[in-house]
Design an enzyme around this catalytic site. Sequence first.
Site, PDB file in Angstrom:
ATOM      1  N   ASP A 241      24.922  30.340  41.329  1.00  0.00           N
ATOM      2  CA  ASP A 241      24.531  30.185  42.738  1.00  0.00           C
ATOM      3  C   ASP A 241      23.219  30.924  43.026  1.00  0.00           C
ATOM      4  O   ASP A 241      23.054  31.529  44.084  1.00  0.00           O
ATOM      5  CB  ASP A 241      25.627  30.680  43.690  1.00  0.00           C
ATOM      6  CG  ASP A 241      25.441  30.120  45.103  1.00  0.00           C
ATOM      7  OD1 ASP A 241      24.706  29.130  45.254  1.00  0.00           O
ATOM      8  OD2 ASP A 241      26.004  30.694  46.052  1.00  0.00           O
TER       9      ASP A 241
ATOM     10  N   HIS B 212      23.196  27.696  47.288  1.00  0.00           N
ATOM     11  CA  HIS B 212      23.785  26.988  48.425  1.00  0.00           C
ATOM     12  C   HIS B 212      22.969  27.145  49.706  1.00  0.00           C
ATOM     13  O   HIS B 212      23.142  26.369  50.653  1.00  0.00           O
ATOM     14  CB  HIS B 212      25.246  27.420  48.642  1.00  0.00           C
ATOM     15  CG  HIS B 212      25.424  28.756  49.276  1.00  0.00           C
ATOM     16  ND1 HIS B 212      25.696  29.899  48.542  1.00  0.00           N
ATOM     17  CD2 HIS B 212      25.392  29.158  50.567  1.00  0.00           C
ATOM     18  CE1 HIS B 212      25.823  30.926  49.358  1.00  0.00           C
ATOM     19  NE2 HIS B 212      25.639  30.513  50.586  1.00  0.00           N
TER      20      HIS B 212
ATOM     21  N   SER C  98      23.812  35.178  53.203  1.00  0.00           N
ATOM     22  CA  SER C  98      23.732  34.610  51.858  1.00  0.00           C
ATOM     23  C   SER C  98      22.306  34.638  51.345  1.00  0.00           C
ATOM     24  O   SER C  98      21.375  34.217  52.027  1.00  0.00           O
ATOM     25  CB  SER C  98      24.236  33.165  51.862  1.00  0.00           C
ATOM     26  OG  SER C  98      25.617  33.115  52.079  1.00  0.00           O
TER      27      SER C  98
END
Length: 481
Positions: free
Chosen positions: A154, A125, A231
Amino acid sequence: MNSLIKSIGLPFLAGIAGAACWSLVEVNSPQSSENSFIEPTRSEMQFASSYQPNTSIPPTEVPLSFVEASQNSTESVVFIKNFSGTDPRRYSMFDYFFGTGPTQQVSTGSGVIISKDGYIITNNHVIDRAETIEVVHQKRTYSAKLVGTDKNTDIAVLKIEAQNLPEIKVGNSRNLKIGEWVLAVGNPFNLTSTVTAGIVSAKERQINILGGDFPLESFIQTDAPINPGNSGGALVNVNGELVGINTAILSRTGSYTGYGFAVPVDIALKISNDLIKYGEVQKAIPGIDVVELTPELAEEMKLKSLDGVIVTHVLREGSAAKVGLQKDDVITKIADWKITGKGSFEEALSYFYPGDKVNVEYMRGGSLKSAQLTLQNLEGEEGVIKREFFTSGLLGAKLEAVNTIERDRLKIPYGVKITSMTRGYLRDLGFRDGYVITHINQVPAKDPKAAGKYLEEFSGKLRLEGVAPNGQPFMQSYNVR
């Protein structure tokens, strides 16, 4: 006046007397002498309000420091910029005056260097829909190439042209214990090289946030503060060894409010190695669908334990069907991995490759049984798989052949699936990720490249048939110029 003196003077004198007595106690106490202070242990600190330390206990060790762990990991974490939309450098002055102007968007995240020659692991992402990716490391900016992505975990892998980079030391997530100290290293809110500390508060956690057709959620849960920008960054142990890739936070505000979640490093590295070597994740499947075992299901099935997963569907001609597994069997163990829920079930399988033989233990009718499965790939075969893709900027998507599992689920013999959509022709027609085209102008769509080239070059009346992500069939006609 006398009453005033009594009301002020007496309390004052009492205070002086009390202070004198307390000073006497302090002087006579063993703790008052120089160099005799006793550092409380962690358990003592938790009960500091009521606990009086025993002066006969020898001094404890210095509290744990995270300096070494920080030094061993921060140099291996990079800052990632995702540029999407129109590059303002491609606009002329005419466009500024008579057009809409540049519409480029920039999002940021983190990544971890996993090899000296420039391979970097991050979250899917973080680089999703990117048209250009830049990596900033020690104030130097590199153009990054996207090696591959996996929506199921992910995870994404980037490559920059550089040598002798500080690759991170790798730990072991399977042996990570609940209660261990961990550090989150990343770039929250564009604040580079930020380190926060916490503990592992849970493992094999499922929070139902991942996309993909076969989402693999077995997160490490931590209370180390993680915020937007973290992230793709590193979760490391007290030795500075990578144990996870920070991926998500549980928040109602968008910022850290309690818990963060990381992909275990054992899974992340297996995924990244597959993407580097094969261009695709080599997913090994047993040919079954399963669900979590709940107290209600356990009572209904008269099971004494809540450990395990229940088989809900057996794939025709799959590995499980060949050895006799059936619907409602309860799988309790895969190889040496005890299955406590769907998270551990998915994680256990993620370490194997198609063709591997694994022993499976399961309950049926109150009896414990076992079988040896030969795991298959997504095409129902036992070797590694390297599927062909067709990527088109004009179409704004990547096209790929539908695998065996999807064909069985959607009840179709073939099809071309639309993935990784950006701005382009197919989005303008109303398509989104996950749509499967089975026929183009009544001709079967089997080969992604052939279908993509046809759509790029076709003009006239176009008829598309297929299946939507929810399984509903569709048939649409368009006039294409």
